[in-house]
Design a protein around this motif. Sequence first.
Motif, short mmCIF file in Angstrom:
data_model
loop_
_atom_site.label_atom_id
_atom_site.label_comp_id
_atom_site.label_asym_id
_atom_site.label_seq_id
_atom_site.Cartn_x
_atom_site.Cartn_y
_atom_site.Cartn_z
N ALA A 129 0.83 -1.21 0.00
CA ALA A 129 0.00 0.00 0.00
C ALA A 129 0.87 1.27 0.00
N PHE A 130 1.93 1.28 0.79
CA PHE A 130 2.78 2.48 0.85
C PHE A 130 3.56 2.69 -0.44
N LEU A 131 3.79 1.59 -1.19
CA LEU A 131 4.50 1.75 -2.47
C LEU A 131 3.68 2.59 -3.44
N GLU A 132 2.36 2.64 -3.20
CA GLU A 132 1.51 3.44 -4.09
C GLU A 132 1.49 4.92 -3.71
N ALA A 133 2.04 5.24 -2.54
CA ALA A 133 2.10 6.65 -2.15
C ALA A 133 3.17 7.34 -3.00
N PRO A 134 2.87 8.54 -3.53
CA PRO A 134 3.85 9.22 -4.37
C PRO A 134 5.15 9.49 -3.60
N ASN A 135 6.26 9.16 -4.27
CA ASN A 135 7.57 9.52 -3.75
C ASN A 135 7.92 8.90 -2.39
N ALA A 136 7.55 7.65 -2.22
CA ALA A 136 7.92 6.93 -1.00
C ALA A 136 8.66 5.66 -1.40
N GLU A 137 9.62 5.24 -0.59
CA GLU A 137 10.33 3.99 -0.90
C GLU A 137 10.64 3.24 0.37
N TRP A 138 10.73 1.93 0.25
CA TRP A 138 11.10 1.09 1.38
C TRP A 138 12.61 0.93 1.40
N VAL A 139 13.21 1.19 2.56
CA VAL A 139 14.66 1.00 2.64
C VAL A 139 15.05 -0.08 3.66
N ALA A 140 14.14 -0.47 4.54
CA ALA A 140 14.53 -1.42 5.59
C ALA A 140 13.33 -2.15 6.19
N ALA A 141 13.63 -3.33 6.72
CA ALA A 141 12.60 -4.10 7.43
C ALA A 141 13.26 -4.84 8.58
N ALA A 142 12.57 -4.90 9.72
CA ALA A 142 13.09 -5.64 10.88
C ALA A 142 12.03 -6.64 11.32
N ASP A 143 12.44 -7.87 11.51
CA ASP A 143 11.49 -8.89 11.96
C ASP A 143 12.26 -9.98 12.70
N VAL A 144 11.59 -10.58 13.70
CA VAL A 144 12.24 -11.62 14.50
C VAL A 144 12.19 -13.00 13.83
N TYR A 145 11.53 -13.08 12.67
CA TYR A 145 11.33 -14.37 11.99
C TYR A 145 11.98 -14.27 10.61
N THR A 146 12.96 -15.14 10.35
CA THR A 146 13.74 -15.05 9.09
C THR A 146 12.86 -15.10 7.84
N ARG A 147 11.82 -15.90 7.89
CA ARG A 147 10.93 -16.04 6.73
C ARG A 147 10.40 -14.68 6.25
N ARG A 148 10.14 -13.80 7.20
CA ARG A 148 9.56 -12.48 6.84
C ARG A 148 10.57 -11.62 6.09
N HIS A 149 11.87 -11.85 6.34
CA HIS A 149 12.88 -11.07 5.60
C HIS A 149 12.76 -11.40 4.12
N ASP A 150 12.64 -12.70 3.82
CA ASP A 150 12.54 -13.12 2.40
C ASP A 150 11.25 -12.57 1.79
N GLU A 151 10.15 -12.66 2.55
CA GLU A 151 8.87 -12.19 2.01
C GLU A 151 8.91 -10.68 1.76
N ALA A 152 9.53 -9.94 2.69
CA ALA A 152 9.59 -8.47 2.53
C ALA A 152 10.45 -8.12 1.33
N ARG A 153 11.53 -8.89 1.12
CA ARG A 153 12.42 -8.60 -0.02
C ARG A 153 11.74 -8.86 -1.36
N LYS A 154 10.75 -9.74 -1.36
CA LYS A 154 9.99 -9.97 -2.61
C LYS A 154 9.21 -8.71 -2.98
N ILE A 155 8.81 -7.95 -2.00
CA ILE A 155 8.04 -6.73 -2.27
C ILE A 155 8.98 -5.56 -2.55
N ALA A 156 10.06 -5.49 -1.81
CA ALA A 156 11.01 -4.37 -1.97
C ALA A 156 12.42 -4.95 -1.96
N PRO A 157 12.93 -5.37 -3.13
CA PRO A 157 14.18 -6.13 -3.18
C PRO A 157 15.41 -5.41 -2.62
#
Length: 417
Positions: free
Chosen positions: A55-83
Motif C-alpha cells: 500500500a505504501f508503495l503506491e504513495a507518491p515519492n515513498a520507498e522502502w529501505v529497511a525491514a526488521a522482523d524476529v522471523y527469518t521467513r519475513r525477511h525473504d517475504e519483505a524482499r519480494k516486495i522491496a528487493p
Amino acid sequence: MSRQSVKRRAFVQQAVATSVVGFSAASYGKVPGANDRVRLGIIGPGARGQELMRAFLEAPNAEWVAAADVYTRRHDEARKIAPAIKSFNDHRKMLEMKDLDAVIVATPLHCHARHFLDTLAAGKDLFCEKTMTWSIEEAEACLAAAKKNSNRVIGVGQQHNSAGHFNDAHRWVREGLVGKVTSVESWMSRNTPKGKGQWLRPIPEDCNARNVDWKAFLNGRSDRPFDANKFINWRLYWEFSGGNVTENMVHQIGWIIGALDLGVPTAAYMSGGVFAEKDGREVPDTISAILDYPNDLTVSWQSTFSNSRFGLGIRILGSDGTIEWLAGTTDMVSGNSASGWNYQPEKINRPNGEAIKGDAKGDNHFANFVECVRSRKEPNSSVELGYRSAIAAHMANLSYRRKQRVTLESARQVATK
Ligand SMILES: NC(=O)c1ccc[n+]([C@@H]2O[C@H](COP(=O)([O-])OP(=O)(O)OC[C@H]3O[C@@H](n4cnc5c(N)ncnc54)[C@H](O)[C@@H]3O)[C@@H](O)[C@H]2O)c1
C-alpha cells in the motif's frame, strides 16, 4: 496492586528506559523536504505488514529501505516486495540507520508500545498499526512520549478515518444536521466455516526456535520454550492480544470518536464469550460492549463470528437526524445487500430537512501519512485518536475480564488477573 499490575508497570518503565538510552542523536533522521523521497522502514512485515508495504508503495515519492522482523521467513517475504531493503533481526539496529525517515509498526499488539517508544527515541516519524497499544498504561506512556516529541509526525493504522464516509459524517455532525446525539449503535459480524475458528493460521514448516527470536517476541512476558502456535496465532491469547475489540471495534470506535469529537469513555460494560469455536482461544468471539461518554451519550458495539448477514455498520442516532454507514449489510426483507452511507432527517425536529446520500471521496490513508511526513502536518488518524480509541478498547476488555463496570480510574487502579 496485583503482581500482574506491577509486572506491567515495570514493563512500561523498562520500555521507556530502553527508548531513552538506546539511541544517540546521531541516529536521528532529517526531515524530508517537500520534494524529497520519504524513506520507510517497517517493524514486523507479517500479514498486515506486507499489505502495508504494498500500500505504501503506491504513495507518491515513498520507498522502502529497511525491514526488521524476529522471523527469518519475513525477511525473504519483505524482499519480494522491496528487493533493495536492508533486513534486520533486531529493530533497534534498523532504527540506527540515518537514511530512514519514518517507521511503520505492524508487530503483534503486545509489541506496539515498545516499537512506538523506540521509534520516537530514535528520532523517526511513526505510523503505528492499530490498536496503538496493548494496555491503558502503555497508551498513556505512548501519548506522553508523543507530546514530548511533538516535532515528530505520528499516524495510526485506523484507515476508516480517512474514508469518504468518515468525511461526510464528520461534516454532517459539524453542520448540526443530527442535533443532540444520545445513542450510537455499531456492529461487526463475520461467519467462519465450522471447525475452523476465525483468525486461525497454519504454522509454516520453518517456524521454529532457530528461525524465530522467541525472546524478542515475548517482549517481557514470562520466559518459556518456543511455542509456534502462540507465535503465529498470538491474536487468540490475552497476553499478546485484545481480541476482536482491539482488532475491529477499535476501527469503528475510532470512526465514532472522530465523527462526534469524543474523548475517552466514562464507563465501559462488556459481555460475551468464546461461543463459536472452542479451540483453546481465550479472546471472545461474541461480544456486546457498551461505552458511556460524557454529556448523555451511550455507544454500543456488537460482534459475532458465527453470522455475517448484517456485515458491519454504524448508526449515529440524533434528535434531528440519523447518520448510517453500512458495509455488506443484508436487508432482512428484500435480501439486498446495502453498502454506503447516508443522512436521514428526523422530521419532528427538522421538518424541512432533506435526506442526503453520501458521496465524499476520502483520502488514501497511507499517502496521507507520507504527505504529512513532508508537510509536518497531523495525519488523518492522529496519535490522540489512537490513544482515545485504545483507552475505549481496553476499558471494554477489562469490563469483560473482570465481569464488572469499568471506569478509567478503576481500570488504572486494579489489574486484571
Ligand atoms: N489496520 C488494519 O486494518 C489492520 C489489519 C490487520 C492487522 N492489523 C494490525 O497489524 C498488526 C499485525 O498483525 P498481523 O496479522 O500482520 O500479525 P502477523 O503475526 O502476521 O505479523 C506480525 C509480524 O511481527 C513480527 N514480530 C513479532 N514480534 C516482533 C518483534 N519483537 N520485533 C520485530 N518483529 C516482530 C512477526 O514475526 C510477524 O512477521 C496487529 O497489530 C494487527 O492488529 C491492522
